[in-house]
Write an enzyme that holds these catalytic residues in place. Sequence first.
Site, short mmCIF file in Angstrom:
data_model
loop_
_atom_site.label_atom_id
_atom_site.label_comp_id
_atom_site.label_asym_id
_atom_site.label_seq_id
_atom_site.Cartn_x
_atom_site.Cartn_y
_atom_site.Cartn_z
N ASP A 1 -42.51 47.61 37.05
CA ASP A 1 -41.84 47.21 38.29
C ASP A 1 -42.83 46.33 39.08
OD1 ASP A 1 -40.39 47.15 40.66
OD2 ASP A 1 -40.47 49.29 41.03
N ASP B 1 -35.30 58.44 34.97
CA ASP B 1 -34.60 59.40 35.82
C ASP B 1 -34.40 58.89 37.25
OD1 ASP B 1 -37.38 59.55 36.60
OD2 ASP B 1 -36.85 61.38 37.69
N GLU C 1 -44.54 51.64 27.70
CA GLU C 1 -44.01 51.94 29.04
C GLU C 1 -42.49 51.82 29.03
OE1 GLU C 1 -44.10 53.23 31.75
OE2 GLU C 1 -45.72 52.64 33.06
N LYS D 1 -39.17 44.30 35.60
CA LYS D 1 -38.55 43.71 36.80
C LYS D 1 -39.48 42.59 37.25
CE LYS D 1 -36.40 47.93 38.61
NZ LYS D 1 -36.51 48.94 39.67
N GLY E 1 -46.01 46.64 38.83
CA GLY E 1 -47.18 46.49 37.96
C GLY E 1 -48.35 47.35 38.38
N LYS E 2 -48.18 48.03 39.51
CA LYS E 2 -49.30 48.79 40.08
C LYS E 2 -49.80 49.92 39.16
CE LYS E 2 -51.00 51.00 44.16
NZ LYS E 2 -50.94 51.06 45.60
N THR E 3 -48.86 50.65 38.58
CA THR E 3 -49.24 51.79 37.73
C THR E 3 -50.20 51.34 36.63
OG1 THR E 3 -47.05 52.72 38.12
CG2 THR E 3 -48.33 53.70 36.34
#
Length: 177
Positions: free
Chosen positions: A106, A162, A102, A134, A108-110
Amino acid sequence: MAVIKVHDKSFETYLSEETILRRVKELSAAISKDYAGRRPLFIAILNGSFMFAADLFKQLTIEAELCFIKLASYRGMKSSGNVVTSIGLEDDLFGKEVIIIEDIVDTGKTLHNFLPKLQHQQPKTLRIATLLHKSEATEYPLDLHYIGFDIPNKFVVGYGLDYDGLGRNLKEIYQLV
Ligand code: 5GP
């Protein structure tokens, strides 16, 4: 310190190319040591991790496989919350030693939403390597085995990441001013 513009926002240098590459080399060495003789399958998550995946992979000193998948949860600077898979996995993960690559974790949801789909295929082992974390933003705790840098809860671009489609080609990582 260089300040650059991406779309309407200003960003300043946060991690230099040299700092990033030095750390990626360390991660690759750690993985090579841990997985000696085990031939892991790396699954890199597009689009953001393509540069990290390439640098990490080419520093490996062991045999390894690599494939890419695409998930999406971000629009602009905010996580939309929905995670969809738009390029699926072709490889069968049963019995494999899988390492997810990865760019950034951030909330962690994904990965929290995606990991059960991988576990379902019964890989022998499953670990996560993320360039950036993060940790202050964590909402879905994850076991992250390889972390490049723990960074503050500020939006970053560059080195594959991006802002609304732009900034991926930057060699350094920049933080929102
Ligand atoms: P999570 O689901 O952990 O909240 O977010 C993971 C995804 O959000 C990352 O793969 C990345 O696409 C995106 N993301 C999170 N923080 C940032 C950031 O600071 N900059 C960029 N460019 N993308 C981010």
